[in-house]
Enzyme design. Structure first.
Site, PDB file in Angstrom:
ATOM      1  N   ASP A  25      17.285 -15.290   5.501  1.00 40.54           N
ATOM      2  CA  ASP A  25      15.908 -14.360   5.496  1.00 40.54           C
ATOM      3  C   ASP A  25      15.610 -14.099   7.064  1.00 40.54           C
ATOM      4  OD1 ASP A  25      13.863 -12.538   4.597  1.00 40.54           O
ATOM      5  OD2 ASP A  25      12.775 -14.148   4.657  1.00 40.54           O
ATOM      6  N   ASP A  57      12.239 -17.946   2.717  1.00 38.01           N
ATOM      7  CA  ASP A  57      10.565 -18.587   2.549  1.00 38.01           C
ATOM      8  C   ASP A  57       9.976 -17.682   1.692  1.00 38.01           C
ATOM      9  OD1 ASP A  57      10.324 -16.298   4.245  1.00 38.01           O
ATOM     10  OD2 ASP A  57       8.442 -16.999   4.898  1.00 38.01           O
ATOM     11  N   ASP A  94      12.637 -13.840  -1.899  1.00 42.23           N
ATOM     12  CA  ASP A  94      13.850 -14.596  -1.620  1.00 42.23           C
ATOM     13  C   ASP A  94      14.167 -15.663  -2.936  1.00 42.23           C
ATOM     14  OD1 ASP A  94      14.279 -13.713   0.877  1.00 42.23           O
ATOM     15  OD2 ASP A  94      12.963 -15.118   1.605  1.00 42.23           O
TER      16      ASP A  94
END
Length: 801
Positions: free
Chosen positions: A510, A696, A700
């Site tokens: 990410d 995080d 996600d």
């Protein structure tokens, strides 16, 4: 003549000279037999000693012990008794039990296998290092008392895990093991002197009476070794025979019991060699090896024990008049304010309401430098206040603290058994079965060739080939590595991570809060309508104040938060501010609110968010986020491993491509919804790739749950941490680099351990079968083999931060 005391449990007379005592209700009580004493101790350990205050009559005596235990275990089925230690999640209940009677790795295999074979049990994981069993089961189909009875039926006593009692139990078991070792060593030396005097090689020309005295003396000295020092071996062997499971206790018991019986026959008949020196020698080496293995395993959970003991015993609570009062930690309540002086531990999770200081979080996160903390920041129980006094408002206590969650996750990872460990257990059992068959065949052959040597050769064969080292090879290494990673700030919550990291070929990242610091700053506001920049910022802040995403922190506090806020993960927020429906986030998402076309992003630097209402776009808000300093090192490590790197982000700005180019990431996609991220991940897995996901945010969560291995940042949302297989508590990406290296070292050491244990057991078998290995060297080799495996695994505890 004095009237004998009544047994505190059953009321029968206590025999004169009786020594069965236990502390109940704060006083030492006398019992008539070990059965009553055991029942009373079980009730006290279970926190149910008030039973003795409220019972209407004395309990039955041990002749009916199974029924007594059944009745008393039924107390655990009451909801008020279960409340402190049983959690209910839907139809399933979960609890943590402390198991007594565990002697080796085979015991863990037996307990897990037996419980998992019950229809009502869905999970059972035993941590061999602290004898703590995690169980999930359907309590509507099987009450807790029935579960505890099942454990007793296969020879193990279980009661609710309580840290203080667990520490006491461990210390008590260590003292008992040390006493057994000392008694075996002391008596063995005396037995050796008595038996050596009967050897023809010494040519002492003993009279018949003196020879008989020495034989009976040796028998007398050996008996305590067998029936006190070796009871755990025989108890384990009987349990394994009842449950039709082979372990090292079976071969050890056959060797010790056979030598002892042979010695008795020689003593009674006055002919042949005495075997009592061999019994003492076996017992000493086996007990020494087991004791050293036990102490070594306990070292691997030192980090967990340290975490449990981090909380202070007392704290300073601020009263309404501003005065502080020192109270016990258990007297603290949520909402109280506590004063934490410099150099003292923070007693609970909370928020700083006054003061400025730095906090040392190294024990939890592995970050050795103290971090600055000010008003409004959150602090964690068990961390150290370094510089200035802080006033903290308590927000979480006990099992709800972050410290408690870390301990539970760490213990779950240690109890989780990877496939490699299960394979080693099965191999050890089959190997032992083969050894017993071979020993029988070798014994028959040698009985035909040389009957005088047959017994010794079979004895040496049974001892030398005990597969204890094979069973210890994998779990000891995995437990040690798990503790070492925690020191680095990487908390494993699933046991398969270390094994799985060696199979990864693709890493998915990410962006915001993962490769970047996540501390976004608002660089400028560009109005697109009649509203000025300050008004647009106030409207955006009203929406973002209801979000937990890292982006929300860049907007500051709003005077009046929005109402009816709806979060669309990966796209943006919608809410009502001043009676108008507003949207903020990706341009396409905002444009859907006014059924129009989104404007073109006017720049390439930074992250661009669009603010709009039902009439059209209102303003661009530009955010800047700095790349983490250690992100390039992490990508370099991935390239050295030969891994394919992918960046999947919900950010639709040009910043995604910019960061990918700067870090050398092979493939990057922005503007993805959580569902789109999941589709990309599944496409990679469909290509045959094994994927590690690092993220995080709430967006996600689906990808973290679906990845082969997932790691959440320490600053991630609680939902993301729960879905991940590991949590990077330190938020330092270089800890991941060290984690990759440690995973490789762990695999190498496991292979070394398994290779050594297999080679030793495989090579020693033919040498013992042809009579080249004496019982002395067999016992010494077996003990050193097990100890070598443990010491090799402990090399993983040496880490450099």
């Amino acid at each position: 003549m004095a009237t004998p005391l009544p047994c505190f449990h059953c009321g029968l007379p206590v025999p004169a000279g009786g020594h069965f005592r236990a502390v109940v209700l704060g006083e030492a009580r006398d019992f008539c037999c070990p059965g009553c004493q055991a029942v009373a101790e079980a009730i006290v350990k279970g926190g149910l000693e008030n039973y003795y205050q409220h019972r209407s009559e004395t309990s039955l005596n041990p002749d009916s012990l199974p029924q007594v235990l059944s009745d008393e275990l039924a107390l655990y089925d009451r909801e008020d008794v279960q409340q402190p230690f049983v959690e209910h999640q839907g139809e399933l209940a979960s609890t943590s039990l402390l198991i007594e009677g565990i002697s080796c790795a085979a015991c863990g295999w037996l307990i897990e296998r037996h419980l998992r074979g019950l229809d009502a049990v869905s999970e059972a994981h035993l941590n061999l290092s602290n004898h703590r069993l995690q169980v999930r089961w359907s309590d509507s189909r099987m009450p807790l008392s029935a579960l505890l009875s099942e454990l007793r039926r296969i020879g193990y006593a279980a009661h609710p895990y309580q840290p203080d009692l667990a520490v006491q139990h461990t210390a008590r078991e260590n003292r008992r093991a040390l006493r057994q070792l000392g008694v075996a060593g002391l008596l063995w030396m005396q037995v050796m002197m008595a038996t050596m005097a009967t050897w023809p090689e010494f040519n002492l020309d003993l009279t018949e009476g003196m020879d008989s005295i020495l034989r009976w003396t040796a028998l007398l000295l050996t008996t305590p070794i067998v029936f006190y020092c070796c009871t755990d071996f025989f108890r384990g062997a009987l349990r394994d025979i009842r449950t039709r499971h082979l372990s090292m206790d079976v071969s050890v018991s056959l060797a010790i019991g056979g030598a002892y019986v042979a010695g008795i026959w020689s003593t009674i008949t006055g002919r042949g060699e005495l075997y009592f020196d061999a019994v003492g020698m076996f017992a000493l080496f086996l007990l020494a090896g087991r004791y050293l293995e036990r102490r070594a395993r306990e070292r691997t959970v030192a980090a967990t024990a340290q975490l449990v003991n981090l909380l202070p015993a007392s704290c300073l609570r601020l009263e309404r008049d501003g005065q502080s009062q020192r109270i016990l930690l258990r007297e603290l309540h949520i909402g109280d304010r506590v004063l934490v002086q410099p150099g003292t531990l923070i007693p609970a999770d909370g928020r700083i309401v006054s003061g400025l200081s730095s906090v040392d979080e190294s024990v939890l996160t592995g970050e050795y430098l103290p971090l600055p903390r000010q008003v409004g920041d959150s602090v964690t129980a068990g961390t150290l206040n370094v510089e200035g006094p802080l006033t903290i408002e308590v927000q979480a206590l006990g099992d709800d603290t972050r410290l408690s969650a870390i301990v539970q996750l760490l213990e779950r990872a240690q109890a989780d058994k990877p496939r490699l460990a299960e394979l080693a257990d099965r191999v050890a059992q089959w190997f032992l079965m083969i050894v017993l068959v071979v020993a029988s065949m070798v014994g028959m052959v040698w009985w035909q060739l040389d009957p005088d040597r047959a017994f010794w050769i079979v004895l040496a064969l049974l001892v030398a080939t005990c597969p204890c080292a094979l069973s210890l090879a994998t779990p000891t290494a995995l437990t040690t590595a798990t503790g070492s990673l925690h020191k680095l700030g990487l908390l494993l919550t699933r046991g398969h991570v270390l094994e799985g990291l060696n199979q990864i070929d693709t890493v998915v990242f990410d962006k915001t809060g993962t490769l970047t610091e996540g501390r976004l700053t608002l660089s400028r506001v560009e109005p697109l309508a009649e509203l000025d920049a300050d008004t647009c910022l106030a409207l955006a802040a009203a929406l973002e104040n209801r979000s937990e995403h890292p982006i929300a922190r860049a907007f500051g506090r709003a005077p009046q938060p929005a109402e009816t806020v709806l979060s669309i993960p990966g796209r943006g927020l919608q809410g009502i501010v001043e009676e108008q429906v507003l949207r903020i986030g990706q341009p396409t998402f905002v444009a859907e609110g006014y059924a129009g076309t989104p404007p073109e992003i006017p720049g390439t630097q930074g992250q661009w968010l669009l603010l709009g209402n039902a009439h059209g776009p209102l303003a661009w808000l530009v955010l800047d986020d700095r790349l983490r300093d250690d992100a390039p090192a992490l990508l370099d490590a991935c390239r050295r491993q030969g891994w394919h790197t992918v960046l999947l982000s919900g950010d639709s700005s040009p910043m995604v491509e910019q960061i990918a180019a700067e870090l050398g990431i092979e493939r990057a996609e922005g503007g993805l919804t959580p569902d789109a991220k999941l589709v990309r991940l599944q496409a990679l897995q469909a290509e045959g790739r094994t994927v590690l996901m690092l993220g995080d945010g709430v967006n996600d969560v689906p990808v973290l749950a679906a990845a082969d291995i997932s790691i959440a940042m320490g600053s991630a949302t609680d939902l993301a941490k729960t879905s991940a297989d590991a949590v990077l508590l330190s938020n330092r990406l270089d800890s991941l680099v060290q984690g990759f290296l440690l995973a490789r070292r762990t695999r190498r050491i496991i292979v070394e351990n398994l290779t050594w244990a297999s080679l030793y057991n495989g090579l020693i078998l033919p040498f013992a079968a042809i009579g080249w290995v004496t019982p002395l060297w067999a016992a010494l080799g077996m003990s050193l083999s097990s100890l070598l495996v443990v010491l090799n695994a402990l090399r993983l505890s040496r880490v450099q931060r």
